[in-house]
Design an enzyme around this catalytic site. Structure first.
Site, PDB file in Angstrom:
ATOM      1  N   THR A 134      17.380 -11.741  50.075  1.00 17.77           N
ATOM      2  CA  THR A 134      17.959 -12.681  51.044  1.00 17.77           C
ATOM      3  C   THR A 134      17.706 -12.124  52.452  1.00 17.77           C
ATOM      4  O   THR A 134      18.638 -11.758  53.157  1.00 17.77           O
ATOM      5  CB  THR A 134      19.480 -12.875  50.808  1.00 17.77           C
ATOM      6  N   CYS A 161      19.988  -3.761  54.028  1.00 18.73           N
ATOM      7  CA  CYS A 161      21.264  -4.493  54.009  1.00 18.73           C
ATOM      8  C   CYS A 161      21.949  -4.613  55.374  1.00 18.73           C
ATOM      9  O   CYS A 161      22.128  -5.724  55.861  1.00 18.73           O
ATOM     10  CB  CYS A 161      22.209  -3.853  53.003  1.00 18.73           C
TER      11      CYS A 161
HETATM   12  N1  LIG Z   1      18.919  -2.786  48.124  1.00 21.55           N
HETATM   13  C1  LIG Z   1      20.200  -2.537  48.158  1.00 21.55           C
HETATM   14  O1  LIG Z   1      20.616  -1.407  48.343  1.00 21.55           O
HETATM   15  C2  LIG Z   1      21.194  -3.650  47.935  1.00 21.55           C
HETATM   16  C3  LIG Z   1      22.527  -3.336  47.655  1.00 21.55           C
HETATM   17  C4  LIG Z   1      23.436  -4.369  47.438  1.00 21.55           C
HETATM   18  C5  LIG Z   1      23.020  -5.683  47.541  1.00 21.55           C
HETATM   19  N2  LIG Z   1      21.725  -5.966  47.836  1.00 21.55           N
HETATM   20  C6  LIG Z   1      21.315  -7.367  47.907  1.00 21.55           C
HETATM   21  O2  LIG Z   1      20.669  -7.711  46.674  1.00 21.55           O
HETATM   22  C7  LIG Z   1      19.598  -8.628  46.916  1.00 21.55           C
HETATM   23  C8  LIG Z   1      18.301  -8.060  46.404  1.00 21.55           C
HETATM   24  O3  LIG Z   1      18.009  -6.895  47.130  1.00 21.55           O
HETATM   25  P1  LIG Z   1      16.885  -5.861  46.668  1.00 21.55           P
HETATM   26  O4  LIG Z   1      16.912  -4.744  47.629  1.00 21.55           O
HETATM   27  O5  LIG Z   1      17.037  -5.611  45.205  1.00 21.55           O
HETATM   28  O6  LIG Z   1      15.572  -6.770  46.914  1.00 21.55           O
HETATM   29  P2  LIG Z   1      14.070  -6.467  46.485  1.00 21.55           P
HETATM   30  O7  LIG Z   1      13.226  -7.071  47.519  1.00 21.55           O
HETATM   31  O8  LIG Z   1      13.919  -5.012  46.152  1.00 21.55           O
HETATM   32  O9  LIG Z   1      13.905  -7.281  45.101  1.00 21.55           O
HETATM   33  C9  LIG Z   1      13.903  -8.656  45.006  1.00 21.55           C
HETATM   34  C10 LIG Z   1      12.957  -9.041  43.882  1.00 21.55           C
HETATM   35  O10 LIG Z   1      13.095 -10.431  43.611  1.00 21.55           O
HETATM   36  C11 LIG Z   1      11.839 -10.910  43.184  1.00 21.55           C
HETATM   37  N3  LIG Z   1      11.822 -12.374  43.245  1.00 21.55           N
HETATM   38  C12 LIG Z   1      11.891 -13.181  44.336  1.00 21.55           C
HETATM   39  N4  LIG Z   1      11.854 -14.480  43.952  1.00 21.55           N
HETATM   40  C13 LIG Z   1      11.761 -14.499  42.594  1.00 21.55           C
HETATM   41  C14 LIG Z   1      11.688 -15.535  41.627  1.00 21.55           C
HETATM   42  N5  LIG Z   1      11.672 -16.811  41.968  1.00 21.55           N
HETATM   43  N6  LIG Z   1      11.606 -15.182  40.329  1.00 21.55           N
HETATM   44  C15 LIG Z   1      11.590 -13.885  39.961  1.00 21.55           C
HETATM   45  N7  LIG Z   1      11.665 -12.867  40.830  1.00 21.55           N
HETATM   46  C16 LIG Z   1      11.746 -13.161  42.133  1.00 21.55           C
HETATM   47  C17 LIG Z   1      10.866 -10.214  44.135  1.00 21.55           C
HETATM   48  O11 LIG Z   1       9.544 -10.209  43.625  1.00 21.55           O
HETATM   49  C18 LIG Z   1      11.474  -8.815  44.201  1.00 21.55           C
HETATM   50  O12 LIG Z   1      10.912  -7.945  43.227  1.00 21.55           O
HETATM   51  C19 LIG Z   1      19.627  -8.915  48.424  1.00 21.55           C
HETATM   52  O13 LIG Z   1      20.403 -10.048  48.658  1.00 21.55           O
HETATM   53  C20 LIG Z   1      20.310  -7.675  48.988  1.00 21.55           C
HETATM   54  O14 LIG Z   1      20.952  -7.945  50.207  1.00 21.55           O
HETATM   55  C21 LIG Z   1      20.791  -4.982  48.022  1.00 21.55           C
END
Ligand SMILES: NC(=O)c1ccc[n+]([C@@H]2O[C@H](COP(=O)([O-])OP(=O)(O)OC[C@H]3O[C@@H](n4cnc5c(N)ncnc54)[C@H](O)[C@@H]3O)[C@@H](O)[C@H]2O)c1
Length: 432
Positions: free
Chosen positions: A86, A263
């Protein structure tokens, strides 16, 4: 239980691996074919301590599988976690929810019996309402329940944070979903996690409010560090003195570079934008964003000051370039602005990072990577300790650096200024 994680990034992969380790059958889905193929071969796409063993163990015992077939994975699962990105919109400061809504639209056609659809991604308040509208257009209400279950894990500590969370927040008014999810999380609740069932909107807002508050703590102590530098006071003493007050707490109260990562920068911007749309001025968070954006240029000025304005042709070594230690995540790392700015002024940058060379710097002239700390620091005029990896905590600089007039700028205050003085090393910390 049969679970599906949509999005196999930091959150989806870690929580998927941890849920499978708790005995659930988990399918991790991603649209990135290379990522999925690598995972099937045991290649982990991110650096996260302990994750490779956990993935390998559960993949081998077939509780954790990987797929690009979203609809098939949804069909086979009872609980669907949406864990896609996001990010901040390209034009503006609000969260880009296109990945979330695309997933919601795509999975509707694979739902023929009751499923719980959960947003684990960080989403602005009322996103769950929008997902519910998307589902309601095609499906009867009895086939789905849209729940918010924000994730609070930190990169670098993700497995521990997932396994021993302070709290599990479940945003739903649906009793059936709540019962199922309480059961899913029962192994964590029995280890001491508080289970909070609240409204979906409250759950969504709890996540943003928490991140904004933590970002505020960091920014607060960073600004006080600026004051300490002027009055010969060590910010570390202030952090300890303040943090021992249980109402304040010592965590996230350590001065350093601007906060970064995937984040805090995007979530602080998103929450103020949501509030602005509702004509509510979150002025505290707005000034946190501004202060943090200004932080890198303040640290840059400090580097110029340390080098007495003579940056041209200076050999500057960065130890660590990710946004913090124990992660390979470069998103919004302060090194992304510091290094190019120093190069522009004529500095020659050499960096070492335990997670390897970064694409972000490959095209920059006068930036090179060393795959070893000793080689990286050997000829430096200035060593900038940018992240707090354990590898950086006991370096024998006197022995390893050939240029005897080298200077250290420790942006994480991991060394003692008094000890450095004893060793006759020219040393600068943050806020001291
Ligand atoms: N990274 C952190 O430390 C953390 C901690 C808490 C919350 N979050 C939240 O969690 C969410 C994800 O963060 P992240 O860091 O894991 O992101 P990221 O970018 O590492 O992973 C997201 C994944 O989603 C996949 N994706 C996107 N659209 C897709 C679809 N239609 N079908 C299948 N896969 C799809 C992408 O290819 C990617 O691998 C965000 O909203 C973030 O704010 C992240």
């Amino acid at each position: 239980m049969k679970l599906c994680m949509i999005g196999t990034g930091y959150v989806g992969l870690v929580s998927g691996a941890c849920f499978s380790d708790l005995g659930n059958d988990v399918i991790c889905v991603d649209r990135d074919l290379k990522k999925v193929n690598d995972l099937k071969k045991g290649i982990i796409p991110i650096y996260e301590p302990g994750l490779d063993e956990l993935v390998l163990k559960n993949h081998t015992n077939k509780r954790l599988t990987f797929s690009t077939n979203l609809n098939d994975a949804v069909l086979k699962s009872d609980i669907i976690f949406i864990c896609v990105g996001t990010p901040t919109k390209k034009n503006g400061n609000s969260a880009d929810l296109s990945q979330i809504y695309n997933v919601a639209k795509e999975i509707r056609s694979s739902i023929f019996k009751f499923k719980i659809i959960i947003t684990k991604s960080t989403v602005p308040v009322t996103t769950g309402d929008e997902i519910e509208k998307i589902f309601s257009k095609k499906l009867p209400k009895k086939l789905f329940s849209i729940v918010s279950n924000p994730e609070f894990l930190r990169e670098g500590e993700a497995i521990r944070d997932f396994t021993y969370p302070d709290r599990v927040i479940i945003g739903t008014k649906d009793k059936k979903s709540n019962k199922i999810l309480k059961n899913l999380y029962s192994p964590l609740i029995s280890k001491g996690a508080k289970y909070i069932n609240t409204s979906r909107r409250a759950a969504e807002l709890i996540k943003y409010a928490s991140n904004a508050f933590l970002a505020t703590k960091i920014t607060f102590i960073n600004e006080l560090a600026n004051l300490c530098e002027k009055i010969d006071v060590n910010i570390e003493d202030i952090s300890i003195g303040m943090g021992l007050d249980k109402r304040i707490g010592g965590r996230f109260l350590r001065a350093g570079p601007a906060y970064g990562g995937s984040c805090f920068p995007k979530d602080t911007k998103a929450i103020v934008t949501t509030a602005d749309k509702l004509k509510i001025n979150l002025s505290v968070i707005k000034s946190v964003i501004k202060s943090n954006e200004n932080r890198s240029s303040l640290l840059l000025k400090r580097i110029f000051h340390i080098l007495k304005g003579k940056v041209k042709n200076k050999k500057i070594c960065f130890l660590g370039v990710t946004f913090k230690a124990n992660t390979d995540d470069m998103r919004d790392s302060s090194s992304l602005s510091l290094i190019p700015s120093l190069v522009k002024k004529g500095a020659k940058i050499n960096y070492y990072d335990p997670t390897g060379e970064k694409d972000d710097f490959k095209k920059l002239k006068n930036v090179s990577f060393s795959n070893n700390i000793n080689v990286a620091i050997k000829n430096s005029d200035l060593i900038v300790i940018h992240t707090e990896w354990n590898d950086f905590k006991s370096i024998n600089f006197k022995k390893k650096v050939e240029n005897k007039k080298f200077i250290i700028f420790d942006m994480r205050n991991i060394y003692s200024p008094a000890k450095m003085q004893e060793l006759k090393i020219k040393y600068f910390g943050v806020g001291c």
